[in-house]
Motif scaffolding. Structure first.
Motif, PDB file in Angstrom:
ATOM      1  N   PRO A   1      46.032  31.247  62.723  1.00 53.04           N
ATOM      2  CA  PRO A   1      45.475  31.211  64.071  1.00 53.04           C
ATOM      3  C   PRO A   1      44.457  30.087  64.213  1.00 53.04           C
ATOM      4  CG  PRO A   1      44.630  33.114  62.857  1.00 53.04           C
ATOM      5  CD  PRO A   1      45.440  32.282  61.892  1.00 53.04           C
ATOM      6  N   VAL A   2      44.449  29.455  65.371  1.00 52.92           N
ATOM      7  CA  VAL A   2      43.490  28.382  65.631  1.00 52.92           C
ATOM      8  C   VAL A   2      42.563  28.825  66.762  1.00 52.92           C
ATOM      9  CG1 VAL A   2      43.206  25.973  66.349  1.00 52.92           C
ATOM     10  CG2 VAL A   2      45.159  26.636  64.935  1.00 52.92           C
ATOM     11  N   ASP A   3      41.271  28.849  66.466  1.00 54.66           N
ATOM     12  CA  ASP A   3      40.295  29.229  67.483  1.00 54.66           C
ATOM     13  C   ASP A   3      40.280  28.218  68.624  1.00 54.66           C
ATOM     14  OD1 ASP A   3      39.423  31.571  66.308  1.00 54.66           O
ATOM     15  OD2 ASP A   3      37.845  30.582  65.159  1.00 54.66           O
ATOM     16  N   VAL A   4      39.828  28.699  69.760  1.00 50.96           N
ATOM     17  CA  VAL A   4      39.743  27.836  70.936  1.00 50.96           C
ATOM     18  C   VAL A   4      38.451  27.011  70.846  1.00 50.96           C
ATOM     19  CG1 VAL A   4      39.539  27.799  73.455  1.00 50.96           C
ATOM     20  CG2 VAL A   4      41.023  29.496  72.333  1.00 50.96           C
ATOM     21  N   THR A   5      38.579  25.693  71.066  1.00 50.01           N
ATOM     22  CA  THR A   5      37.400  24.833  71.119  1.00 50.01           C
ATOM     23  C   THR A   5      37.256  24.302  72.540  1.00 50.01           C
ATOM     24  OG1 THR A   5      37.686  24.184  68.815  1.00 50.01           O
ATOM     25  CG2 THR A   5      36.286  22.777  70.164  1.00 50.01           C
ATOM     26  N   LEU A   6      36.060  24.480  73.086  1.00 53.29           N
ATOM     27  CA  LEU A   6      35.774  24.020  74.439  1.00 53.29           C
ATOM     28  C   LEU A   6      34.821  22.846  74.389  1.00 53.29           C
ATOM     29  CD1 LEU A   6      35.034  27.478  76.108  1.00 53.29           C
ATOM     30  CD2 LEU A   6      37.152  26.167  76.277  1.00 53.29           C
ATOM     31  N   SER A   7      35.062  21.874  75.261  1.00 55.85           N
ATOM     32  CA  SER A   7      34.162  20.739  75.383  1.00 55.85           C
ATOM     33  C   SER A   7      33.605  20.743  76.802  1.00 55.85           C
ATOM     34  CB  SER A   7      34.941  19.455  75.104  1.00 55.85           C
ATOM     35  OG  SER A   7      34.114  18.340  75.344  1.00 55.85           O
TER      36      SER A   7
ATOM     37  N   CYS B   1      26.078  26.555  78.984  1.00 50.65           N
ATOM     38  CA  CYS B   1      25.537  26.385  80.338  1.00 50.65           C
ATOM     39  C   CYS B   1      26.396  27.024  81.426  1.00 50.65           C
ATOM     40  CB  CYS B   1      25.339  24.900  80.627  1.00 50.65           C
ATOM     41  SG  CYS B   1      26.911  24.037  80.896  1.00 50.65           S
ATOM     42  N   GLY B   2      27.570  27.511  81.062  1.00 50.64           N
ATOM     43  CA  GLY B   2      28.383  28.217  82.055  1.00 50.64           C
ATOM     44  C   GLY B   2      29.275  27.334  82.906  1.00 50.64           C
ATOM     45  N   ALA B   3      29.216  26.025  82.676  1.00 49.49           N
ATOM     46  CA  ALA B   3      30.065  25.132  83.457  1.00 49.49           C
ATOM     47  C   ALA B   3      31.516  25.263  82.997  1.00 49.49           C
ATOM     48  CB  ALA B   3      29.596  23.689  83.281  1.00 49.49           C
ATOM     49  N   ARG B   4      32.387  24.893  83.889  1.00 53.41           N
ATOM     50  CA  ARG B   4      33.810  24.891  83.540  1.00 53.41           C
ATOM     51  C   ARG B   4      34.041  23.854  82.430  1.00 53.41           C
ATOM     52  NH1 ARG B   4      38.804  27.545  85.157  1.00 53.41           N
ATOM     53  NH2 ARG B   4      40.381  26.262  84.194  1.00 53.41           N
ATOM     54  N   ALA B   5      34.618  24.267  81.328  1.00 53.27           N
ATOM     55  CA  ALA B   5      34.772  23.374  80.182  1.00 53.27           C
ATOM     56  C   ALA B   5      36.237  23.020  79.972  1.00 53.27           C
ATOM     57  CB  ALA B   5      34.197  24.035  78.934  1.00 53.27           C
ATOM     58  N   ARG B   6      36.439  21.970  79.211  1.00 52.65           N
ATOM     59  CA  ARG B   6      37.792  21.556  78.860  1.00 52.65           C
ATOM     60  C   ARG B   6      38.201  22.210  77.555  1.00 52.65           C
ATOM     61  NH1 ARG B   6      38.839  16.456  77.204  1.00 52.65           N
ATOM     62  NH2 ARG B   6      36.622  16.096  76.937  1.00 52.65           N
ATOM     63  N   VAL B   7      39.447  22.634  77.477  1.00 54.67           N
ATOM     64  CA  VAL B   7      39.974  23.183  76.234  1.00 54.67           C
ATOM     65  C   VAL B   7      40.478  22.011  75.396  1.00 54.67           C
ATOM     66  CG1 VAL B   7      41.736  24.653  75.198  1.00 54.67           C
ATOM     67  CG2 VAL B   7      40.632  25.331  77.347  1.00 54.67           C
ATOM     68  N   VAL B   8      39.870  21.802  74.221  1.00 50.08           N
ATOM     69  CA  VAL B   8      40.298  20.667  73.403  1.00 50.08           C
ATOM     70  C   VAL B   8      41.090  21.114  72.176  1.00 50.08           C
ATOM     71  CG1 VAL B   8      38.502  19.087  74.190  1.00 50.08           C
ATOM     72  CG2 VAL B   8      38.031  20.585  72.253  1.00 50.08           C
TER      73      VAL B   8
END
Ligand SMILES: [Zn+2]
Length: 138
Positions: free
Chosen positions: A66-72, A92-99
């Motif tokens: 399994p690969v964890d989700v990384t957000l940028s 900060c709660g902003a909409r992040a990109r899934v990298v």
């Protein structure tokens, strides 16, 4: 079930590759599955156990990485690893990109090409051993 379709696709793809390489039995399959896919490893294993009998995958081991989700985060720049599906920066709660975490691919598979163990069907029959004769060379 989502996982049945995923495993069916994996089986189809490996079957094609196996046929192209003269592989008649698959022993092991390793998948890399990002958590963003929402595929549950237990369900993937279950799907595999349902779909593999009667195919070249019968008795094969399924390994799942399994690969964890990384957000940028575009706002604060934080890169966060989250263990569940998430779209918002934990900082900060902003909409992040899934990298990372969207991948789903076959890492590798192992199989027999039919020139080795696949031939000795007799050794599976316990009665064949009662003669007490050792077969030369294992
Ligand atoms: Zn942020």
């Amino acid at each position: 079930m989502h996982e049945i379709g995923l495993i069916q696709a994996v089986i189809d793809e490996i079957t094609k590759a196996a046929e192209a390489n003269g592989i008649t039995r698959v022993n092991k399959v390793r998948l890399v599955v990002g958590k963003m896919n929402g595929a549950i490893p237990d369900a993937l294993e279950f799907a595999f156990s349902v779909l593999s009998p009667g195919t070249i995958f019968e008795g094969a081991a399924l390994e799942i990485e399994p690969v964890d989700v990384t957000l940028s985060c575009p706002r604060c720049g934080a890169e966060s690893v989250v263990s569940e599906i998430a779209y918002f920066c934990p900082e900060c709660g902003a909409r992040a990109r899934v990298v990372k975490g969207t991948e789903l691919y076959i890492d590798y598979f192992e199989g027999d090409d039919g020139t080795g163990e696949g031939e000795n069907d007799e050794s599976r029959d316990g009665a064949a051993h009662t003669a007490g004769q050792r077969p030369g060379g294992a």
